[in-house]
Design an enzyme around this catalytic site. Sequence first.
Site, PDB file in Angstrom:
ATOM      1  N   CYS A   1       0.818  -1.211   0.000  1.00  0.00           N
ATOM      2  CA  CYS A   1       0.000   0.000   0.000  1.00  0.00           C
ATOM      3  C   CYS A   1       0.854   1.264   0.000  1.00  0.00           C
ATOM      4  O   CYS A   1       0.631   2.176  -0.813  1.00  0.00           O
ATOM      5  CB  CYS A   1      -0.957  -0.011   1.189  1.00  0.00           C
ATOM      6  N   TYR A   2       1.834   1.328   0.884  1.00  0.00           N
ATOM      7  CA  TYR A   2       2.724   2.499   0.874  1.00  0.00           C
ATOM      8  C   TYR A   2       3.470   2.629  -0.458  1.00  0.00           C
ATOM      9  O   TYR A   2       3.555   3.739  -1.006  1.00  0.00           O
ATOM     10  CB  TYR A   2       3.730   2.408   2.015  1.00  0.00           C
TER      11      TYR A   2
END
Length: 347
Positions: free
Chosen positions: A150-151
């Site tokens: 996600c990051y």
Amino acid sequence: MIKVGIIGATGYAGAEIVRLLLQHKNAEIVWYGSRSYIDQPFASVYRNYFQLVEDSCLDDNIQAMAEQVDVIFTATPQGLCASLVSEELLKKVKIVDLSADFRIKDPLKYETWYGIHHAAPSFLSEAVYGLPEMNRDTISKARIIANPGCYPTCSILTIAPLLKKGLIDPKTIIIDAKSGTSGAGRSAKTANLFCEVNENMKAYGVASHRHTPEIEDQLSIAAGEDILLSFTPHLVPMNRGILVTAYASLTDPSVTEEELRQVYEEAYKDEYFVRFLPKGALPETRWVEGSNFADVNIVLDKRTNRVVMMGAIDNLVKGAAGQAVQNMNLLFGLPENEGLTMPPLFP
């Protein structure tokens, strides 16, 4: 109709895959895999699926699953997918892995950052990093998709356009990122209890977060040179969302903000899921929640000769399950946004 199996269906990312595929006209979930809830109705684990999902959870027998499905989503902790994948399996089924097992090409680097031995290094070169905005053509031909973290998804989409054009100095990149608590998963951890998280904000994984090498690897590809950067994530008391604010110095102080904006407009003009916002409209997590959209924008700080690059996504959708479905669509020749056109939720 694409037959789908999910290993880890009762985790947050797995349950989000279920939510998305229930509205997908070309996919049918036939195996809800879960180690913790075998033989229990899926809707008893997630009551929001009451009268929507009648199936019970099955075990995570990937060999049996592969006989019944066309694609398997592995929404599992690091190490499991690598321990299960084989040539025999890949002759029967495609795999979209939501763990980090195939995101990093160097097994020694993987072992250094994740602290576990890589069980299937022979498949690392074959696996395709599943960020469609960068690897669309290779994704469509792959057998193993390494669904991005996600990051990294938010960071790469936010920074890559300027790196590709050589407009920012790679040695000056700093990424400050914030995430909601669902990014830590559903398992019980003291640090994620309500009283620990509520009314609090904290940095974690400082100079050591596992997504760092993934971000560096993919931005190195964009830049055409090796990149080392500073990445600091923070936990904020909300359910969903990631906000990335990245900083870098310009390589040419004479470049204008309008010229920088033109780079993003060109990079994302044909991308359904990346929304380059109008000038002055800064990304916010509330405007992407529940959707597969990534909102991106920039501000040029002429005083410091730095550009501030900002991006926002829903960590469970574009940061996990939504991107996994996007990759599945590419694998099976479907419109990329099939089952993913829902607008963000608000309020």
